[in-house]
Write a protein that holds these residues in place. Structure first.
Motif, PDB file in Angstrom:
ATOM      1  N   ALA A 187      35.287 -26.663  20.855  1.00  0.00           N
ATOM      2  CA  ALA A 187      34.037 -27.296  20.447  1.00  0.00           C
ATOM      3  C   ALA A 187      32.909 -27.115  21.454  1.00  0.00           C
ATOM      4  N   PHE A 188      33.221 -27.255  22.739  1.00  0.00           N
ATOM      5  CA  PHE A 188      32.177 -27.290  23.757  1.00  0.00           C
ATOM      6  C   PHE A 188      32.232 -26.104  24.717  1.00  0.00           C
ATOM      7  N   GLY A 189      33.171 -25.188  24.522  1.00  0.00           N
ATOM      8  CA  GLY A 189      33.300 -24.052  25.424  1.00  0.00           C
ATOM      9  C   GLY A 189      33.886 -24.422  26.776  1.00  0.00           C
ATOM     10  N   LEU A 207      25.642 -25.334  20.536  1.00  0.00           N
ATOM     11  CA  LEU A 207      26.812 -26.121  20.899  1.00  0.00           C
ATOM     12  C   LEU A 207      27.127 -27.154  19.819  1.00  0.00           C
ATOM     13  N   THR A 208      26.108 -27.784  19.250  1.00  0.00           N
ATOM     14  CA  THR A 208      26.321 -28.784  18.199  1.00  0.00           C
ATOM     15  C   THR A 208      26.996 -28.150  16.991  1.00  0.00           C
ATOM     16  N   GLY A 209      26.517 -26.984  16.563  1.00  0.00           N
ATOM     17  CA  GLY A 209      27.141 -26.291  15.428  1.00  0.00           C
ATOM     18  C   GLY A 209      28.587 -25.936  15.709  1.00  0.00           C
ATOM     19  N   ARG A 210      28.843 -25.427  16.892  1.00  0.00           N
ATOM     20  CA  ARG A 210      30.211 -25.064  17.297  1.00  0.00           C
ATOM     21  C   ARG A 210      31.121 -26.287  17.301  1.00  0.00           C
ATOM     22  N   ALA A 211      30.618 -27.411  17.841  1.00  0.00           N
ATOM     23  CA  ALA A 211      31.417 -28.628  17.934  1.00  0.00           C
ATOM     24  C   ALA A 211      31.736 -29.200  16.557  1.00  0.00           C
ATOM     25  N   ALA A 263      13.469 -33.463  26.152  1.00  0.00           N
ATOM     26  CA  ALA A 263      14.751 -32.783  25.925  1.00  0.00           C
ATOM     27  C   ALA A 263      15.020 -32.695  24.430  1.00  0.00           C
ATOM     28  N   ARG A 264      15.755 -31.673  24.048  1.00  0.00           N
ATOM     29  CA  ARG A 264      16.296 -31.566  22.693  1.00  0.00           C
ATOM     30  C   ARG A 264      17.716 -32.094  22.797  1.00  0.00           C
ATOM     31  N   GLN A 265      18.071 -33.009  21.907  1.00  0.00           N
ATOM     32  CA  GLN A 265      19.313 -33.768  22.080  1.00  0.00           C
ATOM     33  C   GLN A 265      20.076 -33.924  20.774  1.00  0.00           C
ATOM     34  N   SER A 266      21.416 -33.919  20.881  1.00  0.00           N
ATOM     35  CA  SER A 266      22.287 -34.270  19.751  1.00  0.00           C
ATOM     36  C   SER A 266      23.357 -35.228  20.255  1.00  0.00           C
ATOM     37  N   THR A 267      23.940 -35.971  19.328  1.00  0.00           N
ATOM     38  CA  THR A 267      25.006 -36.909  19.676  1.00  0.00           C
ATOM     39  C   THR A 267      26.202 -36.629  18.775  1.00  0.00           C
ATOM     40  N   LEU A 268      27.391 -36.536  19.388  1.00  0.00           N
ATOM     41  CA  LEU A 268      28.634 -36.211  18.676  1.00  0.00           C
ATOM     42  C   LEU A 268      29.731 -37.184  19.075  1.00  0.00           C
TER      43      LEU A 268
END
Length: 172
Positions: free
Chosen positions: A69-71, A129-133, A151-156
């Motif tokens: 997911a995160f490499g 990274l979000t798509g991969r995760a 910042a550009r941000q996502s939460t998972l």
């Protein structure tokens, strides 16, 4: 008691404690006599940092998920006689995460109870990274978005109940 090894970068190592722990009774200079303990230097990536240590049920599966997911890359693993992970370290975009199989007095994170800690990691491309995760099985809590603080941000949420915030600084 597991063997103590000096941390060194490189491929992951699997260490198992000996069947009969060896007790070396040489005293450490300047300290009271007690079983010999190997001294260590603080690895550079741990100086001046608070390092998260995640405890999960199924640490080996968590490491595989974080790689997909995160490499993440695994840099260290210490297994007990029963095959459970006593301690492991992974790197996610130059950030270190310690993890292992949960045992008393700690308990694994529960998705139902909600997180008590959220993990922040700066990455070069939060969208990728979000798509991969999500493809690997992470739950998308907030899609990548530009935030007012630059910042550009996502939460998972990962399958083990941990919440992650990934950020990429916005360029001028």
């Amino acid at each position: 008691m597991p063997r103590v090894r000096r941390w060194a970068p490189g491929p992951p190592r699997v260490l198992r404690p000996p069947a009969q722990p060896r007790r070396d009774l040489r005293p450490i200079p300047g300290r009271q006599a007690r079983p010999y303990v190997r001294c260590m230097e603080i690895p550079e990536q741990y100086k001046y940092a608070v390092i998260p240590h995640a405890l999960v049920d199924g640490a080996a599966e968590a490491i595989a998920f974080y790689a997909a997911a995160f490499g993440a890359t695994e840099s260290f693993r210490l297994e007990g006689d029963d095959g459970r992970i006593v301690h492991a370290e992974i790197r996610i975009h130059r950030s270190t995460l310690m993890l292992g199989d949960a045992e008393a007095p700690a308990s694994p994170q529960s998705a139902a109870a909600g997180p008590s800690v959220v993990l922040h990691v700066y990455v070069p491309d939060v969208d990728a990274l979000t798509g991969r995760a999500v493809t690997a099985g992470a739950e998308l809590l907030t899609a990548p978005a530009d935030m007012p603080y630059g910042a550009r941000q996502s939460t998972l949420r990962d399958p083990f109940g941990h919440v992650w915030i990934f950020l990429t600084p916005l360029s001028g």
